[in-house]
Structure formats: structure tokens, C-alpha cells
Design an enzyme around this catalytic site. Structure first.
Site, short mmCIF file in Angstrom:
data_model
loop_
_atom_site.label_atom_id
_atom_site.label_comp_id
_atom_site.label_asym_id
_atom_site.label_seq_id
_atom_site.Cartn_x
_atom_site.Cartn_y
_atom_site.Cartn_z
N GLY A 69 -42.24 67.60 64.91
CA GLY A 69 -41.35 67.49 65.55
C GLY A 69 -41.12 66.15 66.51
N THR A 70 -41.83 66.90 67.75
CA THR A 70 -41.43 65.63 68.28
C THR A 70 -42.52 64.09 68.60
OG1 THR A 70 -42.24 67.04 70.17
CG2 THR A 70 -42.51 64.82 70.64
N ASN A 154 -31.39 74.44 69.64
CA ASN A 154 -32.67 75.35 69.29
C ASN A 154 -32.30 76.00 70.12
OD1 ASN A 154 -32.79 72.36 70.67
ND2 ASN A 154 -34.42 73.54 72.31
N HIS A 204 -44.50 74.80 62.46
CA HIS A 204 -44.79 76.06 62.88
C HIS A 204 -43.59 76.37 63.31
CE1 HIS A 204 -43.84 74.74 67.43
NE2 HIS A 204 -43.41 73.69 67.15
N CYS A 333 -38.43 74.10 82.37
CA CYS A 333 -39.44 74.15 83.41
C CYS A 333 -39.90 72.41 83.73
CB CYS A 333 -40.38 74.76 83.64
SG CYS A 333 -39.77 76.48 84.13
C1 LIG Z 1 -35.04 71.18 68.01
C2 LIG Z 1 -36.56 70.43 68.16
N1 LIG Z 1 -36.84 69.75 67.96
C3 LIG Z 1 -38.18 69.06 68.08
C4 LIG Z 1 -39.11 70.02 68.63
C5 LIG Z 1 -40.72 70.15 68.99
O1 LIG Z 1 -41.21 69.95 67.76
P1 LIG Z 1 -42.73 70.35 68.13
O2 LIG Z 1 -43.22 71.60 68.68
O3 LIG Z 1 -43.21 70.24 65.97
O4 LIG Z 1 -43.03 68.68 68.74
C6 LIG Z 1 -38.33 71.37 68.43
C7 LIG Z 1 -39.50 72.59 69.51
O5 LIG Z 1 -39.12 73.60 70.08
C8 LIG Z 1 -37.06 71.97 68.63
O6 LIG Z 1 -36.61 72.84 68.39
#
Ligand SMILES: Cc1ncc(COP(=O)(O)O)c(C=O)c1O
Length: 392
Positions: A69-70, A154, A204, A333
């Protein structure tokens, strides 16, 4: 016994995905290599691409594999901004919401700080919803290179009107990205119906492995690479493809989508039981955002977010952990110091209120026994957290 109630952070891998990962990990072959093993790995990747596309309403050619996601969020925001800016230097704006995950917020802030981009953050209402008119107003002034609003939050689980937002962006000729990382597990997410140009997904959060995901990108979406190298994935995302991870991602996604409606209803019942039970404890707990029992349209079915007055979220978290219940405060944090959540602040909560935040997120391993264990632990946990004055 441990009761895991943190599926929004990561959800346990599905057994079929573990098997797929293990099986493919035993094989060698870089999908870009031309020999037999390389071609076999390539076949696994391309078959998975088709399966993932079909499960998400995307064409195979619209699936760009990433490390999660990142990376997908960074590629969408920075890659679309760079591509648009290259065609028209007057495009100096980026629009996003104030409640995005840091994987969107921080690249947007980077563009603001390092590249002088004009950043507009759409403010949510008290429930955490982004009103379509706020996007319309932000785009009316012109000059916006890309807009990004998440599908589902999230922390508090609010679901945004993605199709309407995408349609407003399209009216203004602005490419629209949505972070659907939290949405795919329980909502009927389809890229084609969403109207978005770019969409982020991560394995994941749906029972696949950590470290693999995708950016769904329309063929005409403006996008240039933010990392340069071997030119894999339509030249926009270089790096050796993780055939095993991608295979397991496809297996997990297909299984998740096949059982999604039934599972969403089951998890919704558990979440409502949790929230009703938490309010009935008479500890002064409130439910953050808007919650209507039985509703799946405005809040993720598996999301329960509570504010516990007079407590530090971290104290609650550690005490619950000691009682075998694993959950989250929902926010990060920084350098070991708990920060009030930017999402709660944007929703109009004070710093003091935001400190007592607790997020419980339910998923495929959750049962009534987990919910009841949490409810049983809470009175003593809250009492201790209050008495500790945040010193735990
Ligand atoms: C809304 C949202 N975007 C992006 C991410 C990041 O995803 P990843 O952990 O696959 O990098 C998360 C992870 O918590 C998320 O909840």
C-alpha cells in the site's frame, strides 16, 4: 489465549495463501529471465495478474504490482503529479483529505514542502465523511494535478462516496486516486465501477502476505515512475517481481472476494455486539464517528473505534495486551511518544478526547468469544488505566 482484534493493521494469512506462497517459493526463476524457469515464473505472475484484475474489476494490463500500500500510494500521488506537471507547468495543486493514511498524507506534504505544490486537504464532518461538494469547491479554482481520497478510513472505518468523488474529479479533468487498502476485505470494491483512475490495494490486509500489493492504473492515467531501474510493470515500477508473493496475493484475494458478502455480515454482527456491549459497560465510553447497527454503507463492518475518557490509549492497549487482547490505538507513535490522531483532530475531537482512543478491528478469525473476552476485560482495564494517569 490471545484474542487478535487488530485486522486493520494486518490480518492473518489464509491457509491457501500460505500454501501458494510456500509452493511458489520453492521454485527459482526471475519473471524477467528468458529461460524455462524464468518463463514459468512469468506465467505465474501473468496468471495472477488476470485473477487479481478479475477479482477487482480491472483489466490485467491495469494491474501494476508493487511492494504494498505505501509504495502504491507514493507512486500514485507523486507519479501522477510528476506526469501531469510535465505536460502543464501551471498544474501546481494536489487535493487530498485530512484523514488519509500517512502513505498518502506524507507524499503530499513532501510535494508541498520540497516542490512548492499547493496542497488542499478536504476536511471531514464529525462522522469522518468527506462531502462531495468540498471536492467540487477545491477543484473549481483549477490548476489541480491530482486528487486522492481514500475509500475507507483505517482508524474510524468511514466509507467515502468514491464513485461520486471520482465523477466530480472527472468533470474537472483531474485524475483521481483512491486508497482502497482497508476497503477490499469487506466492501464490493470494483475498479471499473469506481470511476477512479488509480487505486491502491495491499495483500496483507486481505489474507495475503506482507510486502506485496498493486496500484490499479487505467491505461490512460498519467503516471511516471518514481523509482528507476529495470523497467518492469509498464516501465512505471522497476524491480524484480515477487512471483511467490503475487501468486499468494491472487489466491487470498479470490478467496476473500468469494466469501466477502457473507463474511462482511458476520463481522458486522460481531462489531455491533462489541459496540453495544462496550456502551452497556457504563464506563463513559463513546463510539467515534457515526455508527448505526446493521449498516454497512457508511462504516467498515469490522471497525470499532472507541473513546475512553480519562485514559491514555496506550495504557489501555498495554493492559488489554496483558489480558490477552490485541488491539490498537489507531494512530502512530512518533519517536516513542503517542501522538493524538490527525484523523480524530480533523473530525473535531480535542487532543484530550483523542488520547483515549482505542481501535478494535475484526476479521476472518474473529468470533463472539473474542468480543466477549474484550468486554469482560474492559472494566478492570479502564479502572487501572484511569488510576495510572497515563504512567503505564
Ligand atoms: C489505508 C491504508 N493505506 C495504506 C497502508 C499501507 O499499506 P502497506 O502496509 O501495505 O504499506 C495502510 C496500512 O495500514 C492503510 O491502512
Amino acid at each position: 489465549m490471545t484474542h487478535y482484534l487488530d485486522h486493520a493493521a494486518t490480518t492473518p494469512m489464509l491457509p491457501a495463501a500460505v500454501e501458494a506462497l510456500t509452493e511458489q517459493s520453492r521454485r527459482v526463476g526471475n519473471p524477467s529471465s528468458l529461460h524455462t524457469s524464468g518463463r514459468a515464473a512469468r506465467a505465474v505472475v501473468e496468471e495472477s495478474r488476470e485473477r487479481i484484475g478479475a477479482a477487482l474489476g480491472a483489466r490485467p494490463s491495469e494491474v501494476v504490482f508493487t511492494s504494498g500500500g505505501t509504495e502504491s500510494d507514493n507512486l500514485a500521488v507523486k507519479g501522477a503529479w510528476l506526469a501531469r506537471r510535465a505536460t502543464d507547468p501551471a498544474l501546481d495543486g494536489v487535493v487530498t483529505s485530512a484523514i488519509e493514511h500517512h502513505a498518502v498524507l506524507d507524499p503530499v506534504d513532501y510535494l508541498g514542502d520540497a516542490r512548492g505544490v499547493r496542497v488542499t486537504r478536504l476536511e471531514p464532518d464529525r462522522c469522518g465523511h468527506i462531502c462531495v461538494d468540498t471536492l467540487r469547491e477545491a477543484l473549481a479554482a483549477g490548476g489541480v494535478a491530482v486528487a486522492s481520497v481514500m475509500w475507507a478510513n483505517n482508524e474510524v472505518g468511514t466509507i467515502q462516496p468514491v464513485a461520486e468523488l471520482a465523477s466530480v474529479a472527472r468533470e474537472h479533468g483531474v485524475p483521481f486516486h483512491t486508497d482502497a487498502v482497508q476497503a477490499v476485505a469487506h466492501l464490493p470494491v470494483r475498479f471499473d465501477d469506481s470511476g477512479a483512475d488509480l487505486m491502491t490495494v495491499s495483500a496483507h490486509k486481505i489474507g495475503g502476505p506482507v510486502g506485496v500489493g498493486a496500484l490499479l492504473a487505467r491505461r490512460d492515467a498519467p503516471l511516471v515512475p518514481i523509482a528507476h531501474g529495470g523497467g518492469q510493470e509498464r516501465q512505471v515500477r522497476s524491480g524484480t517481481l515477487d512471483a511467490a508473493g503475487i501468486h499468494a496475493f491472487a489466491v487470498a484475494l479470490e478467496e476473500t472476494v468469494a466469501s466477502r458478502d457473507v463474511e462482511a455480515k458476520r463481522v458486522l454482527g460481531l462489531r455491533d455486539r462489541l459496540l453495544e456491549g462496550a456502551l452497556a459497560l457504563r464506563l463513559g465510553i463513546t463510539v467515534t464517528g457515526c455508527w448505526t447497527a446493521g449498516d454497512t454503507t457508511r462504516r467498515l463492518p469490522g471497525n470499532a473505534h472507541l473513546l475512553v475518557p480519562g485514559c491514555e490509549g496506550d495504557s489501555l492497549l498495554y493492559l488489554l495486551d496483558a489480558a490477552g487482547i490485541e488491539c490498537s490505538t489507531g494512530s502512530a507513535c512518533q519517536a516513542g511518544v503517542p501522538q493524538p490522531s490527525h484523523v480524530l483532530l480533523a473530525m473535531g475531537h480535542s487532543e484530550a478526547e483523542s488520547r483515549g482512543a482505542l481501535r478494535l478491528s475484526l476479521g476472518h478469525t474473529s468470533t463472539e468469544a473474542y468480543v466477549d473476552a474484550f468486554l469482560a476485560a474492559m472494566p478492570a482495564v479502564v479502572d487501572r488505566a484511569r488510576r495510572s494517569g497515563g504512567l503505564l
